[in-house]
Design a protein around this motif. Structure first.
Motif, PDB file in Angstrom:
ATOM      1  N   PHE A  20      29.247  12.503  49.773  1.00 19.00           N
ATOM      2  CA  PHE A  20      29.081  13.662  50.796  1.00 19.00           C
ATOM      3  C   PHE A  20      29.786  14.894  50.402  1.00 19.00           C
ATOM      4  O   PHE A  20      30.949  14.749  49.558  1.00 19.00           O
ATOM      5  CB  PHE A  20      29.593  13.177  52.159  1.00 19.00           C
ATOM      6  N   ASP A  63      32.060  16.918  52.308  1.00 16.74           N
ATOM      7  CA  ASP A  63      33.495  17.212  52.901  1.00 16.74           C
ATOM      8  C   ASP A  63      34.183  15.875  52.531  1.00 16.74           C
ATOM      9  O   ASP A  63      34.202  15.068  53.353  1.00 16.74           O
ATOM     10  CB  ASP A  63      33.591  17.655  54.379  1.00 16.74           C
ATOM     11  N   MET A  76      36.175  14.375  55.677  1.00 19.58           N
ATOM     12  CA  MET A  76      35.365  13.843  56.630  1.00 19.58           C
ATOM     13  C   MET A  76      34.662  12.435  56.431  1.00 19.58           C
ATOM     14  O   MET A  76      34.161  11.883  57.470  1.00 19.58           O
ATOM     15  CB  MET A  76      34.370  14.712  57.314  1.00 19.58           C
ATOM     16  N   THR A  77      34.631  11.946  55.239  1.00 19.09           N
ATOM     17  CA  THR A  77      33.564  11.111  54.761  1.00 19.09           C
ATOM     18  C   THR A  77      34.332   9.654  54.898  1.00 19.09           C
ATOM     19  O   THR A  77      33.639   8.621  55.197  1.00 19.09           O
ATOM     20  CB  THR A  77      32.941  11.049  53.480  1.00 19.09           C
ATOM     21  N   LEU A  78      35.735   9.783  55.149  1.00 20.16           N
ATOM     22  CA  LEU A  78      36.284   8.357  55.086  1.00 20.16           C
ATOM     23  C   LEU A  78      36.767   8.211  56.445  1.00 20.16           C
ATOM     24  O   LEU A  78      37.380   9.048  57.302  1.00 20.16           O
ATOM     25  CB  LEU A  78      37.544   8.141  54.253  1.00 20.16           C
ATOM     26  N   ASN A  79      36.675   7.077  57.094  1.00 23.47           N
ATOM     27  CA  ASN A  79      37.146   6.907  58.802  1.00 23.47           C
ATOM     28  C   ASN A  79      38.698   6.920  58.695  1.00 23.47           C
ATOM     29  O   ASN A  79      39.155   6.125  58.215  1.00 23.47           O
ATOM     30  CB  ASN A  79      36.666   5.478  59.190  1.00 23.47           C
ATOM     31  N   PRO A  80      39.329   7.886  59.361  1.00 28.26           N
ATOM     32  CA  PRO A  80      40.593   8.292  59.295  1.00 28.26           C
ATOM     33  C   PRO A  80      41.322   7.005  60.064  1.00 28.26           C
ATOM     34  O   PRO A  80      42.873   6.990  59.864  1.00 28.26           O
ATOM     35  CB  PRO A  80      40.756   9.511  60.305  1.00 28.26           C
ATOM     36  N   VAL A  81      40.710   6.252  60.837  1.00 30.26           N
ATOM     37  CA  VAL A  81      41.671   4.989  61.471  1.00 30.26           C
ATOM     38  C   VAL A  81      41.530   3.836  60.650  1.00 30.26           C
ATOM     39  O   VAL A  81      42.148   2.872  61.175  1.00 30.26           O
ATOM     40  CB  VAL A  81      41.326   4.964  62.884  1.00 30.26           C
ATOM     41  N   LEU A  82      40.932   3.613  59.771  1.00 29.85           N
ATOM     42  CA  LEU A  82      40.696   2.403  58.729  1.00 29.85           C
ATOM     43  C   LEU A  82      41.288   2.406  57.538  1.00 29.85           C
ATOM     44  O   LEU A  82      41.023   3.698  57.013  1.00 29.85           O
ATOM     45  CB  LEU A  82      39.263   2.233  58.847  1.00 29.85           C
ATOM     46  N   GLN A 120      37.706  -0.119  54.151  1.00 29.89           N
ATOM     47  CA  GLN A 120      36.366   0.660  53.960  1.00 29.89           C
ATOM     48  C   GLN A 120      35.665   0.380  52.698  1.00 29.89           C
ATOM     49  O   GLN A 120      34.672   0.613  52.473  1.00 29.89           O
ATOM     50  CB  GLN A 120      36.703   2.155  53.975  1.00 29.89           C
ATOM     51  N   MET A 121      36.546  -0.087  51.852  1.00 30.04           N
ATOM     52  CA  MET A 121      35.778  -0.585  50.371  1.00 30.04           C
ATOM     53  C   MET A 121      35.372  -1.867  50.543  1.00 30.04           C
ATOM     54  O   MET A 121      34.299  -2.041  49.931  1.00 30.04           O
ATOM     55  CB  MET A 121      36.851  -0.326  49.060  1.00 30.04           C
ATOM     56  N   TYR A 169      46.066   4.784  54.336  1.00 33.64           N
ATOM     57  CA  TYR A 169      45.172   5.340  55.199  1.00 33.64           C
ATOM     58  C   TYR A 169      44.330   6.747  54.462  1.00 33.64           C
ATOM     59  O   TYR A 169      45.372   7.283  53.640  1.00 33.64           O
ATOM     60  CB  TYR A 169      45.610   5.640  56.523  1.00 33.64           C
ATOM     61  N   HIS A 201      44.563   9.613  55.660  1.00 32.96           N
ATOM     62  CA  HIS A 201      45.336  10.857  55.557  1.00 32.96           C
ATOM     63  C   HIS A 201      46.159  11.146  54.690  1.00 32.96           C
ATOM     64  O   HIS A 201      47.058  12.079  54.587  1.00 32.96           O
ATOM     65  CB  HIS A 201      45.676  11.071  56.939  1.00 32.96           C
ATOM     66  N   ALA A 244      35.658   7.909  47.573  1.00 28.79           N
ATOM     67  CA  ALA A 244      34.191   8.077  47.940  1.00 28.79           C
ATOM     68  C   ALA A 244      33.411   7.950  46.763  1.00 28.79           C
ATOM     69  O   ALA A 244      32.425   7.121  46.978  1.00 28.79           O
ATOM     70  CB  ALA A 244      33.904   9.471  48.580  1.00 28.79           C
ATOM     71  N   ILE A 288      33.528   4.038  45.918  1.00 28.82           N
ATOM     72  CA  ILE A 288      32.850   3.227  46.845  1.00 28.82           C
ATOM     73  C   ILE A 288      31.179   3.348  46.444  1.00 28.82           C
ATOM     74  O   ILE A 288      30.604   2.589  46.431  1.00 28.82           O
ATOM     75  CB  ILE A 288      33.006   3.731  48.272  1.00 28.82           C
ATOM     76  N   ASP A 338      30.797  12.315  60.044  1.00 32.94           N
ATOM     77  CA  ASP A 338      30.483  12.306  58.607  1.00 32.94           C
ATOM     78  C   ASP A 338      30.851  10.550  58.093  1.00 32.94           C
ATOM     79  O   ASP A 338      30.089  10.049  57.522  1.00 32.94           O
ATOM     80  CB  ASP A 338      31.112  13.202  57.749  1.00 32.94           C
ATOM     81  N   TYR A 339      31.656  10.037  58.839  1.00 33.31           N
ATOM     82  CA  TYR A 339      32.310   8.863  58.360  1.00 33.31           C
ATOM     83  C   TYR A 339      31.413   7.652  58.968  1.00 33.31           C
ATOM     84  O   TYR A 339      31.276   6.804  58.097  1.00 33.31           O
ATOM     85  CB  TYR A 339      33.756   8.544  58.655  1.00 33.31           C
ATOM     86  N   PHE A 351      28.405   8.183  56.306  1.00 43.60           N
ATOM     87  CA  PHE A 351      28.803   7.446  55.125  1.00 43.60           C
ATOM     88  C   PHE A 351      28.916   5.885  55.128  1.00 43.60           C
ATOM     89  O   PHE A 351      28.467   5.356  54.233  1.00 43.60           O
ATOM     90  CB  PHE A 351      30.254   7.891  54.498  1.00 43.60           C
ATOM     91  N   LYS A 368      26.488   3.212  53.084  1.00 48.61           N
ATOM     92  CA  LYS A 368      27.163   2.089  52.307  1.00 48.61           C
ATOM     93  C   LYS A 368      26.254   0.969  52.675  1.00 48.61           C
ATOM     94  O   LYS A 368      26.526  -0.091  51.963  1.00 48.61           O
ATOM     95  CB  LYS A 368      28.538   1.782  52.857  1.00 48.61           C
ATOM     96  N   PRO A 412      47.125   5.452  62.734  1.00 51.29           N
ATOM     97  CA  PRO A 412      47.848   5.563  61.402  1.00 51.29           C
ATOM     98  C   PRO A 412      48.333   6.852  61.243  1.00 51.29           C
ATOM     99  O   PRO A 412      49.381   7.264  60.500  1.00 51.29           O
ATOM    100  CB  PRO A 412      46.770   5.147  60.434  1.00 51.29           C
ATOM    101  N   ARG A 413      47.631   7.875  61.924  1.00 54.20           N
ATOM    102  CA  ARG A 413      48.045   9.328  61.545  1.00 54.20           C
ATOM    103  C   ARG A 413      49.424   9.545  62.222  1.00 54.20           C
ATOM    104  O   ARG A 413      49.956  10.697  62.003  1.00 54.20           O
ATOM    105  CB  ARG A 413      47.025  10.197  61.847  1.00 54.20           C
TER     106      ARG A 413
END
Lengths: 325, 329, 310, 292
Positions: free
Chosen positions: A95, A97, A100-106, A111-112, A150, A152, A163, A166, C206-207, C210, C214, C304-305
């Motif tokens: 993608f 951006d 934004m493409t990876l889930n921020p909380v995982l 995710q991989m 993570y 961030h 990304a 992946i 987006d996530y 994505f 996958k 986590p942030r």
């Protein structure tokens, strides 16, 4: 047999103001190991084309007609379950951006690994090892430690590398890249381009590179397809299209690039603006901005083959001379 | 160029997130990390000149633009407007100095007040400042819109009814309506499509000749900067690392960062190129490297680079660079 | 801690500055002398600041004065009722969280069709129903007309692992159902709405797109990607709402004659039993401090942030 | 030629929403009823002379001794419930709207000051706001009323005190976002006076979330007032709101006189629900992310 072949693809969005034809009869093909640059401005339908291929168009959007052949197999009409087996495994997508493409909380490893285990029955340890290797391949330093981080904790460029890692996990036959370097700085963009270029050529992966930036495509792609108002107006090899553009839109686009012009002088601009997809001119959609338009252009131009390997949708092709520099 | 520059920056720095006072700490405010967005920048711009300011995200170029435009005060150093220190001006002079520099922003969406009609957006400031009387406002606004390439019959519309390119023209009309001597264009064409971008660049070129405007043109896009600028300054992490005329910068770059930047820019002419000469990430401005900020990524760095900040000094006629390599000859 | 101190000051000054409990406590026929004696006996003759310091000093030793009415230490009085309230609030919290999150997710996934719309309409109705009226209705239907569930009181209690609660007996559980549902209603509606809006946002992100690209299954996308993003902001809200539940138990306890501290405070306000009011407020303040702390820790653990950066 | 303003666009979007319009219609009807209620009520329920104890606890539809019909029955004093509800509705709406508007003004002002001034002033205001918001509204109201005693004015003051902080916090956070926006920076660069920037540029763009918040808050205030009255510490008996009417009937539920409690409750629910529906729709149409 090409890796990907689109024929007369139509994707519509039902809006309150009427049916919006985002993709209006796109025909294109990407050969094995080939890099095709799909170039267009915002609203040209280039991203929707990419998402249509793997069935990621959500209502009110719908793929209304046409054919998508992937390695000879028709994708239109497949069930969601069948498409899901293709996604990520045989056709991957990157993608625009990276923030934004990876889930921020995982975590990155989650995710991989889920991407691996969605398609293959492998142990957690094995999945983790493969995830680590993939991170290493895209040039992320100390991948072992970075796995437990993570998103961030990564910069934008590093996230885009993740990304890409992946996308490459299952060694797909086709990667669709939707403006993956647009949000990045010049030096980081160069790094990402280098990674993609190297890995794709090593593995013979086909690339559909969607972008608005002609310069990126010039350095990366084998062939270019130029999109305007939902249609491909011109395609051919990079050299042919960039050096001797035949569609007046392509010419205007190239003329608008500052480095093609003499410093301090006015750029060769295209007058007017892109028509709203709800209100496109009949016939050739570009005719309202085109210097060569006449009455004929009110009918729809067919796709022609003006030269071997080239396709064009125009009644009045520009003479085969280079754009004035 | 011995005349007084229109604007002159001397040892200008800008820090964000000053340590909190005791009182606000008592009230529970969290101490913010201090970011040195701009450090010790010297830059002067002469009347009629277009200076391009190039750098990657987070290098402080936008902050520098706002310092020049007088929207933000400098933390230290002097900003001189026509030779006079701007912080020491009388209220009236300060206002005219502020109106003298106007900004054109990146995002045409957020730079216009969504609840005002175009006529009000363009006409408000000249009316408030008494540049025009109430009876002349209509024709004045029409003239400003026409100058920016907009149809005056659209002036009763709201920003959301315009396309991105047209909104950018509204922003230009608003800035020009107070008759500034100088424009600061902060990534003004970055958010636009290529064909629209060309139209706006052409508009800038026209305005420059018609109005003899001075311009600080901030952009990450080297191609655009090369096209419009007379002189170019390259910024890296808060510092100007190289400054010279556009011809020199693009033909004989001196600083390794400038060289790397130029090598990485994709160009239409370069086909099937090999990308990726420069290594490493952009460092965080929260925690910049010691010495020369570029040394961890520099292919030529040596021990001195990590210890000593290189000074921006003249290395050839009209070319200034901040690199220790220039001392080894 | 600052909150506690500030609370104690505000509560004390406002309670003690306005109104005179002596007039309520002594009989109307009492002589001025008797009134004076009561005043001295209660320590109300001292200047305000000294009363506060005295109060604070005692408070630090766990003594918040004696109830004017019950003639026992106010704090232990409040504390003896605390368990019943906590039990009610926790049951309601559990009920509203489980119901709210699951229905909110369903509403988000079926946003376009009638199921989603029905849930949303129901949630607006839930938000609009005043607690006390719902309580009234439930008492009428289930308690009186149908007679299925007991409508009054707490029922039989039992002690398990040192905790005395009615949740451990059949009779007790039957007694809890109505008040807990009443208390949970507004909260459930709120959680449904928050979950839905969070999930809708996540689903468009987006996530999630994505994750679909996958090739992940919808179960994993909703159960892991969406749910986790929804839960994090929800933690704070649920924590704060728990405080609200304890406060709103005032109403529920009044309706169902539940012997918790909410009922106690309403009764105490009626007779201006200041030490009890103060003890109740300090108790609630303490509870809030604890809740805030727990929510903060939970938030750090989940998101986590937060707190990981130097 | 006048182009539609963003406000007009939002209003027309509202008009297209079925739920929003039905909520608005019910609300409008209730407001009309409350306004003209004193005129159309069959009796003045608080004029003791007009009551007859013989009419007490009559079910809906019964006729009185002197032939008057009690549409919704009577309460224990023989009071016509329909009339009582009309009076109560008026009181509930008045209390809810008055307190919300006052809280809105106070909260918005303080929020603007905090967001615009920053520094110490902001810190102080926001600490108070945090303290206020960490306590549930009903608790604060309970304590306040227990101090000042019941009465319409005191209830309104209590309702204002529990509401203002929400507005202050919202306004501040929106101001902090808006003042970073380029159009505000541009206004600063155009040397426009600070007050002009604040009131002409920043404030109008903060209104959308405030309107939504205030709408829902009116519903909250009405509910809270009703709750307090139900607990017996709200409005005085001489000026009963819907909450008190419900409370009055509570004791007679057991004896089967359901109507005394149910009908005022239905009206209260209708009021709150219709306001919430309007607020919910406003939230959708005013959402800047959906606005194009």
């Amino acid at each position: 047999m090409p890796t990907l072949e689109l024929r007369d693809l139509h994707t519509d969005f039902d809006t309150r103001a009427g049916v919006l034809r985002a993709v209006d009869g796109v025909t294109l093909s990407v050969g094995r190991g080939e890099v095709l640059g799909l170039v267009g401005e915002s609203g040209s339908g280039k991203s929707v084309t990419g998402f249509s291929i793997i069935g990621l168009i959500d209502p009110p959007g719908r793929l209304s007609s046409g054919s998508i052949r992937f390695q000879g197999r028709e994708l239109v009409g497949l069930t969601e379950r069948e498409l899901r087996k293709l996604r990520g495994r045989h056709i991957a997508i990157i993608f625009q951006d990276p923030m934004m493409t990876l889930n921020p909380v995982l975590r990155i490893d989650t995710q991989m690994m889920e991407a691996i285990q969605a398609h293959e029955r492998v142990s957690t340890a094995e999945a983790r090892r493969r995830a680590r290797d993939a991170l290493g391949q895209v040039g992320i330093p100390s991948p072992d430690e970075r796995l437990s981080a993570y998103p961030h904790q990564f910069s934008g460029g590093m996230r885009q590398r993740v990304a890409i890692a992946i996308a490459l996990l299952h060694n797909p036959a086709l990667i669709i890249a939707d403006e993956p370097t647009t949000a990045l700085d010049v030096t980081i963009q160069a790094q990402i381009l280098a990674v993609v270029q190297k890995l794709a050529s090593e593995r013979g992966t086909s690339l559909l590179w969607i972008t608005h930036d002609l310069s990126v495509v010039a350095g990366l792609a084998d062939r270019i397809a130029v999109m305007y108002a939902g249609r491909i107006v011109e395609s051919g090899s990079v050299d042919a299209v960039l050096d001797t553009p035949m569609h007046h839109y392509t010419r205007g686009l190239i003329g608008s690039v500052p480095s093609r012009n003499q410093r301090g002088h006015k750029l060769l601009q295209i007058p007017g603006m892109t028509p709203s997809p709800l209100n496109r001119p009949a016939g050739c959609a570009f005719r309202t901005r085109c210097p060569a338009a006449d009455a004929v252009c009110e009918t729809e131009p067919e796709l022609t083959n003006p030269a071997p390997g080239r396709e064009l949708r125009c009644f009045h092709p520009a003479s085969n001379t280079a754009v004035a520099a | 160029m011995s005349d007084t520059p229109i604007i002159e920056l001397e040892k200008v720095s800008k820090r964000f997130g000053q340590p909190n006072g005791a009182l606000s700490r008592l009230l529970g405010a969290k101490p913010a990390p201090v970011v040195q967005a701009v450090s010790d920048v010297d830059l002067s711009i002469h009347t009629g000149e277009v200076v391009g300011l190039v750098g990657e995200s987070g290098c402080g170029k936008s902050t520098l633009g706002r310092l020049v435009a007088g929207i933000m005060p400098a933390s230290s150093g002097q900003v001189r407007w026509h030779g006079q220190n701007r912080s020491g001006l009388s209220a009236a002079d300060e206002k005219s100095a502020k109106l003298g520099v106007q900004m054109i922003f990146q995002d045409p969406q957020s730079s216009l007040n969504p609840r005002l009609r175009v006529a009000e957006i363009v006409g408000e400031a000249p009316r408030v400042h008494g540049l025009i009387g109430p009876e002349g406002e209509d024709s004045y606004v029409d003239a400003q819109m026409r100058q920016a390439g907009l149809d005056p019959s659209l002036k009763r519309r709201y920003p959301h009814q315009f396309s991105g390119g047209q909104r950018q023209r509204i922003g230009i009309a608003r800035a020009l309506a107070v008759q500034p001597a100088m424009l600061v264009c902060d990534e003004s064409v970055a958010a636009l499509d290529v064909s629209i971008q060309a139209q706006i660049i052409n508009l800038f070129l026209d305005l420059r000749t018609d109005l003899n405007l001075t311009c600080l043109f901030i952009s990450h896009d080297l191609g655009v900067v090369e096209h419009v600028s007379d002189r170019v300054a390259i910024m890296y992490l808060g510092r100007i690392v190289e400054e010279a005329s556009a011809e020199i910068v693009f033909s004989r770059p001196n600083h390794p960062y400038t060289q790397a930047l130029l090598a990485e820019v994709p160009r239409l002419e370069t086909r099937k190129s090999r990308f990726g000469a420069i290594k490493g990430e952009l460092p965080s401005p929260l925690n910049p490297p010691t010495g020369c900020h570029f040394h961890p990524r520099c292919p030529h760095s040596f021990s001195r680079c990590s210890q000593e900040v290189p000074v921006l000094r003249e290395i050839a006629s009209g070319q200034r660079s901040a690199c220790h390599l220039n001392d080894q000859a | 801690m600052l909150l506690l101190l500030a609370m104690s000051l505000i509560v004390f000054v406002s309670i003690y500055a306005i109104g005179d409990p002596v007039e309520i406590l002594v009989s109307p026929q009492a002589t001025i002398k008797e009134i004076e004696q009561t005043r001295v006996a209660l320590g109300l003759d001292q200047p305000l600041w000294r009363q506060y310091l005295l109060f604070l000093g005692h408070a630090l030793q766990g003594d918040l004065g004696r109830s004017f009415i019950f003639h026992q230490p106010a704090l232990s009085l409040v504390f003896s009722r605390f368990g019943a309230t906590l039990e009610l609030a926790l049951s309601a919290l559990l009920l509203s969280t489980m119901l709210g999150i699951s229905m909110g997710l369903v509403a988000a996934l079926r946003a376009g069709d009638w199921i989603g719309r029905t849930i949303m309409a129901a949630s607006i109705a839930g938000l609009s129903l005043p607690t006390f009226w719902v309580g009234t209705l439930l008492v009428m239907f289930f308690g009186i007309w149908l007679g299925w569930l007991p409508a009054i009181g707490r029922g039989e209690v039992a002690t398990f692992l040192g905790v005395t609660s009615s949740l451990f007996t059949r009779d007790g559980l039957a007694h809890v159902i109505l008040p807990a549902s009443t208390l949970a209603l507004g909260n459930t509606a709120l959680i449904i709405r928050l979950t839905r809006s969070g999930a809708v946002e996540a689903l468009q992100s987006d996530y999630v797109r994505f994750a679909r690209a996958k090739g992940l299954s919808p179960t994993r996308i909703v159960g892991v990607h969406v749910l986790k993003s929804v839960l994090i902001p929800l933690t704070t809200i649920v924590g704060l709402e728990f405080g609200g539940l304890v406060a709103f138990s005032v109403v529920t306890e009044t309706i169902y004659a539940w012997p918790g501290m909410g009922k106690l405070i309403v009764d105490s306000i009626g007779v201006l039993d200041r030490p009890v009011i103060v003890a109740y407020l300090m108790m609630v303040a303490l509870l809030f401090v604890v809740i805030n702390l727990v929510v903060d820790l939970l938030y750090r653990a989940l998101d986590p942030r937060v707190g990981l950066r130097p | 030629m006048n182009e539609p303003s963003p406000t007009r666009l939002a209003l027309s979007a509202f008009a297209r929403s079925g739920t929003g319009m039905s909520g608005a219609a019910v609300l409008a009807a209730l407001i009309v009823l409350a306004t003209i209620g004193h005129g159309i009520a069959p009796q003045n329920p608080y004029d003791l002379k007009s009551l007859d104890i013989m009419d007490a606890q009559l079910p809906p539809g019964s006729a009185s001794m002197d032939g008057m019909r009690f549409l919704l029955g009577t309460d224990t004093l023989g009071r016509d419930l329909f009339s009582a509800i009309l009076y109560g509705l008026r009181t509930s709406l008045l209390v809810g709207v008055t307190s919300t508007v006052a809280a809105l003004i106070i909260g918005t002002t303080l929020g603007l000051i905090a967001g615009w001034a920053g520094g110490f002033v902001e810190g102080l205001i926001m600490r108070i706001v945090d303290l206020q918001l960490s306590l549930p509204a009903i608790l604060v109201a309970l304590v306040l009323i227990s101090l000042t005693g019941p009465g319409a004015a005191n209830v309104i003051v209590a309702l204002i005190l529990v509401q203002w902080a929400v507005y202050a916090r919202t306004v501040r956070s929106v101001v902090l976002v808006e003042r970073q926006r380029d159009y505000v920076v541009a206004a600063t660069g155009l040397a426009l006076p600070r007050a002009r920037v604040l009131f002409r540029h920043v404030l109008p763009n903060c209104l959308a979330p405030l309107i939504v918040l205030a709408t829902v808050a009116i519903a909250g205030a009405i509910t809270l007032e009703a709750t307090l009255s139900f607990l017996g510490i709200g409005l005085p008996v001489t000026q009963p709101s819907l909450g008190l009417l419900i409370a009055n009937g509570f004791a007679y539920l057991m004896s089967g006189a359901y109507w005394i409690s149910i009908f005022p409750g239905v009206v209260l629910f209708a009021v709150v629900m219709s306001i919430n529906l309007v607020g919910d729709t406003l939230r959708d149409v005013l959402n800047p992310r959906l606005q194009r």
